[in-house]
Design an enzyme around this catalytic site. Sequence first.
Site, PDB file in Angstrom:
ATOM      1  N   PHE A   1       0.856  -1.189   0.000  1.00  0.00           N
ATOM      2  CA  PHE A   1       0.000   0.000   0.000  1.00  0.00           C
ATOM      3  C   PHE A   1       0.887   1.232   0.000  1.00  0.00           C
ATOM      4  CE2 PHE A   1      -2.413   3.508   1.736  1.00  0.00           C
ATOM      5  CZ  PHE A   1      -3.551   3.452   0.953  1.00  0.00           C
TER       6      PHE A   1
ATOM      7  N   ASP B   1       9.171   2.549   1.887  1.00  0.00           N
ATOM      8  CA  ASP B   1       7.998   3.294   2.332  1.00  0.00           C
ATOM      9  C   ASP B   1       7.806   2.990   3.818  1.00  0.00           C
ATOM     10  OD1 ASP B   1       5.488   4.142   3.049  1.00  0.00           O
ATOM     11  OD2 ASP B   1       4.478   3.414   1.242  1.00  0.00           O
TER      12      ASP B   1
ATOM     13  N   LYS C   1       2.512   9.489   8.475  1.00  0.00           N
ATOM     14  CA  LYS C   1       1.662   9.147   9.625  1.00  0.00           C
ATOM     15  C   LYS C   1       2.159   9.639  10.997  1.00  0.00           C
ATOM     16  CE  LYS C   1      -1.179   5.502   7.717  1.00  0.00           C
ATOM     17  NZ  LYS C   1      -0.731   5.016   6.399  1.00  0.00           N
TER      18      LYS C   1
HETATM   19  C1  LIG Z   1      -1.012   5.255   5.003  1.00  0.00           C
HETATM   20  C2  LIG Z   1       0.064   4.857   4.075  1.00  0.00           C
HETATM   21  C3  LIG Z   1       0.329   5.595   2.906  1.00  0.00           C
HETATM   22  C4  LIG Z   1      -0.524   6.757   2.463  1.00  0.00           C
HETATM   23  O1  LIG Z   1      -0.464   7.801   3.363  1.00  0.00           O
HETATM   24  P1  LIG Z   1      -1.535   9.018   3.239  1.00  0.00           P
HETATM   25  O2  LIG Z   1      -1.046   9.989   4.264  1.00  0.00           O
HETATM   26  O3  LIG Z   1      -2.874   8.446   3.544  1.00  0.00           O
HETATM   27  O4  LIG Z   1      -1.436   9.521   1.856  1.00  0.00           O
HETATM   28  C5  LIG Z   1       1.401   5.207   2.136  1.00  0.00           C
HETATM   29  N1  LIG Z   1       2.164   4.162   2.474  1.00  0.00           N
HETATM   30  C6  LIG Z   1       1.934   3.430   3.588  1.00  0.00           C
HETATM   31  C7  LIG Z   1       2.849   2.303   3.922  1.00  0.00           C
HETATM   32  C8  LIG Z   1       0.875   3.751   4.410  1.00  0.00           C
HETATM   33  O5  LIG Z   1       0.616   3.000   5.494  1.00  0.00           O
END
Ligand SMILES: *Cc1c(COP(=O)(O)O)cnc(C)c1O
Length: 391
Positions: A127, A214, A243
């Site tokens: 994701f 990420d 986050k």
């Molecule tokens: C939540 C998340 C995103 C996206 O972040 P947003 O602030 O909602 O755009 C991208 N990568 C990972 C691993 C995430 O958990």
Amino acid sequence: MSHLMSTYARLPVAFSHGDGSWVTDSDGKVYLDALSGIAVNTLGHNHPALVAAIAAQAGRLLHSSNLYQIPQQEQLADKLAVLSGMDEIFFCNSGCEANEAAIKLARLYGHQQGVDSPATIVMEKAFHGRTMATLSATGNRKAQAGFEPLVAGFVRVPYNDLDAIRAIARYNKNIVAVMLEIVQGEGGIHSADIDFQRGLRALCDDREWLLICDEVQCGMGRTGSWFAFQHAGIRPDVVTLAKGLGGGVPIGACLVAGQATGLFQPGKHGSTFGGNQLATTAALTTIEVIERDGLIANAVAVGALIREGLAQALAGCQGLLEIRGQGLMIGIELDRACAELVTLGLDAGLLINVTADKVVRLLPPLTFSADEGRELVSRLAKLIRDFLAAA
Ligand SMILES: *Cc1c(COP(=O)(O)O)cnc(C)c1O
């Protein structure tokens, strides 16, 4: 009729205030927060140091734009560079934006290497966000459906499968980068094996590919080190954060090192809000408190306590497949869909999440105490036992 776009199937509860690991709804009911706004409220709710720092900054200057110098942004970049071992940082407002920056960097890098149509290897169940490029990098067909044509330039492989990546390296000369979550969050709390991470680092070095991690969800101390890649002793070329970085204030970051530095020049990328005085002050304070209060060690200890406590309380439970995770990023996989547990949790005064249909996901604040860990275990084990027995 609501005037909100129907992007979320919201639960029937609204919170009015919080304190530490506890939040209170508009009817006065109190909940133990084992989700922290999806790994955002790093310091829990209403943390006095964070509240004071935000209030003080709001009283001076919220925002000036990146047309001007922002000392707090430079301080935050210095701090993140020391903690991560990375060299240069770009600030934005969210995880998908941080990943967009990373994807754009990989393309710039590829063109610089003489690759006309650069591609990035991405993982199944990944994701990376909801913008067109990050959605295209995401490994979830349901999330992508209806938004075709997707952005080109992504090649997907199974997670933890170095041979699959080596095989692609042999025939696809367009690959310039590999992008992965060291711990997949939305995908169901799956960790990259240490050997896989080290092998991937070596392969990226060998092929001159960028390794992009990420860490939007798993970064900022959650797994028991500042960044999850540090458990394997590797350094990525690009790391993305968001986050938990601002403790609840929106901020994202894209960190680069080595061959990924110097790629963006003025005019190539930007953000109006990114790294403004308010957001960078919140992030600086969040980091300060994590250090001052030893919250990473706390994540290790309380995370272990929760996993061991659940393993004991759920021992012999038919339908429990696995309890896994690192630090305060925990998944409990059942043999059946269990979204219902979220509502049952609300009734029991507990905030949890279910992802990938069958995985209960826990992302408590890093301030979670051992007592709160035990309380979580006792409430959640009962919920899961009753749920599995009833089905
Ligand atoms: C939540 C998340 C995103 C996206 O972040 P947003 O602030 O909602 O755009 C991208 N990568 C990972 C691993 C995430 O958990």
